[in-house]
Design an enzyme around this catalytic site. Structure first.
Site, PDB file in Angstrom:
ATOM      1  N   ASP A 140       0.829  -1.210   0.000  1.00  0.00           N
ATOM      2  CA  ASP A 140       0.000   0.000   0.000  1.00  0.00           C
ATOM      3  C   ASP A 140       0.862   1.259   0.000  1.00  0.00           C
ATOM      4  OD1 ASP A 140       0.951  -0.257   2.640  1.00  0.00           O
ATOM      5  OD2 ASP A 140      -0.980  -0.973   3.378  1.00  0.00           O
ATOM      6  N   ASN A 187      -6.945  -2.440  14.561  1.00  0.00           N
ATOM      7  CA  ASN A 187      -8.368  -2.628  14.276  1.00  0.00           C
ATOM      8  C   ASN A 187      -8.622  -3.840  13.374  1.00  0.00           C
ATOM      9  OD1 ASN A 187      -7.397  -1.766  11.838  1.00  0.00           O
ATOM     10  ND2 ASN A 187      -8.807  -0.052  11.583  1.00  0.00           N
ATOM     11  N   HIS A 234      -7.104  -4.402  10.498  1.00  0.00           N
ATOM     12  CA  HIS A 234      -6.928  -4.187   9.055  1.00  0.00           C
ATOM     13  C   HIS A 234      -5.777  -5.022   8.503  1.00  0.00           C
ATOM     14  CE1 HIS A 234      -4.095  -0.381   9.386  1.00  0.00           C
ATOM     15  NE2 HIS A 234      -3.413  -1.482   9.517  1.00  0.00           N
ATOM     16  N   GLU A 248      -9.503  -1.516   5.661  1.00  0.00           N
ATOM     17  CA  GLU A 248     -10.038  -1.226   6.985  1.00  0.00           C
ATOM     18  C   GLU A 248     -11.309  -2.060   7.209  1.00  0.00           C
ATOM     19  OE1 GLU A 248      -8.057   0.293   8.733  1.00  0.00           O
ATOM     20  OE2 GLU A 248      -7.219   2.115   7.853  1.00  0.00           O
TER      21      GLU A 248
HETATM   22  P1  PGA Z   1       2.839  -1.783  12.233  1.00  0.00           P
HETATM   23  O1  PGA Z   1       1.639  -1.697  11.209  1.00  0.00           O
HETATM   24  O2  PGA Z   1       3.771  -2.824  11.725  1.00  0.00           O
HETATM   25  O3  PGA Z   1       3.455  -0.409  12.226  1.00  0.00           O
HETATM   26  O4  PGA Z   1       2.261  -2.155  13.570  1.00  0.00           O
HETATM   27  C1  PGA Z   1       1.025  -2.865  10.780  1.00  0.00           C
HETATM   28  C2  PGA Z   1      -0.284  -2.553  10.097  1.00  0.00           C
HETATM   29  O5  PGA Z   1      -0.931  -1.534  10.419  1.00  0.00           O
HETATM   30  O6  PGA Z   1      -0.716  -3.362   9.250  1.00  0.00           O
END
Ligand code: PGA
Length: 252
Positions: free
Chosen positions: A73, A141, A143, A148
């Site tokens: 992304d 959350n 995702h 999301e």
């Molecule tokens: P993070 O993000 O590795 O910074 O915890 C992971 C995500 O949001 O998919």
């Protein structure tokens, strides 16, 4: 739906995941002539990316020159060289990926969500044989990439509005500016098309999302729960991230 449930490994700590992830890359390179690897961004993968950079620099990844790469992304409007963006993050942790970008063997996610750009990116991944190995994190959350909660499971690459928890977690990297509100993300159907998924989650803040992913309903309320429909998934957790799992209940 395939029935084989995710393999879940609970590690002593996050650092213990690094050699396992490097092994995944080495195995990938023996499995196919020019395999496409999908990187994930975020703090979860920084130590691995730095270690990969060291291994590549030292010539300890056989056939590394055959690797093709992409990622999940990108923030809308963030060109590959823009600080705060995902390609910039990947290149800072593992400069080899910037050399691949210059050579055309790293395929950056478009930073605009015009349908033609998204389609061209999907087609480029398909022409490269599709993603063989996809690394994944998980949001607090639930995702998956920037899919999301509520994102349909049949989605391809699309523009999306970030959830408030996602923006909050990204706040530090954009300070003093506000975090972006929009991004382009690989869709859930695109992620599921990869041959193998390796998802990592570390730390207490991830524990509720990990429990929902592995033991809650398979539903868009927890996008990451969809990995239970895939059939070739490795989940690497530290003890904190695994702390809300009820033993013996990880199922397909
Ligand atoms: P993070 O993000 O590795 O910074 O915890 C992971 C995500 O949001 O998919």
């Amino acid at each position: 739906m395939k029935s084989s449930p995710p393999e879940v490994r609970i590690l002593a700590n996050a650092a213990a995941a690094v050699p396992l992830l490097l092994d995944e890359v080495r195995t990938l390179l023996t499995s196919s002539k020019s395999p496409l690897l999908g990187f994930a961004t975020g703090g979860t993968f920084t130590a691995f990316l730095q270690a990969l950079g060291h291994e590549l620099g030292a010539g300890r990844i056989p056939a590394a020159g055959n690797l093709l790469a992409t990622h999940l992304d990108e923030y809308l409007g963030y060109a590959p060289d823009q600080k705060g963006g995902m390609v910039h993050e990947l290149g800072s942790a593992c400069p080899h990926l910037l050399a691949m970008l210059a050579k055309g063997t790293f395929f950056p996610v478009p930073h605009d969500d015009a349908p033609a750009s998204l389609r061209a990116h999907e087609q480029r991944l398909q022409r490269a044989g599709g993603v063989q190995l996809q690394f994944l994190g998980i949001g607090r959350n639930g995702h998956l990439a920037f899919n999301e909660p509520g994102t349909p499971f049949d989605s391809g690459f699309h523009g999306t509005t970030l959830a408030e928890t996602t923006r909050e977690d990204a706040r530090a990297r954009f300070r003093p500016a506000e975090p972006p509100t929009r991004a382009v993300t690989s869709g859930i159907a695109t992620i599921l098309a990869a041959k193998r998924l390796v998802l990592c989650a570390f730390g207490k803040a991830k524990a509720p999302a990990v429990a929902a992913m592995l033991q809650g309903p398979v539903a868009p309320t927890c996008p990451a729960s969809v990995v239970r429909t895939h059939g070739n998934v490795l989940v690497l957790l530290d003890r904190e991230a695994a702390s809300l799992l009820q033993s013996g209940l990880v199922g397909a």
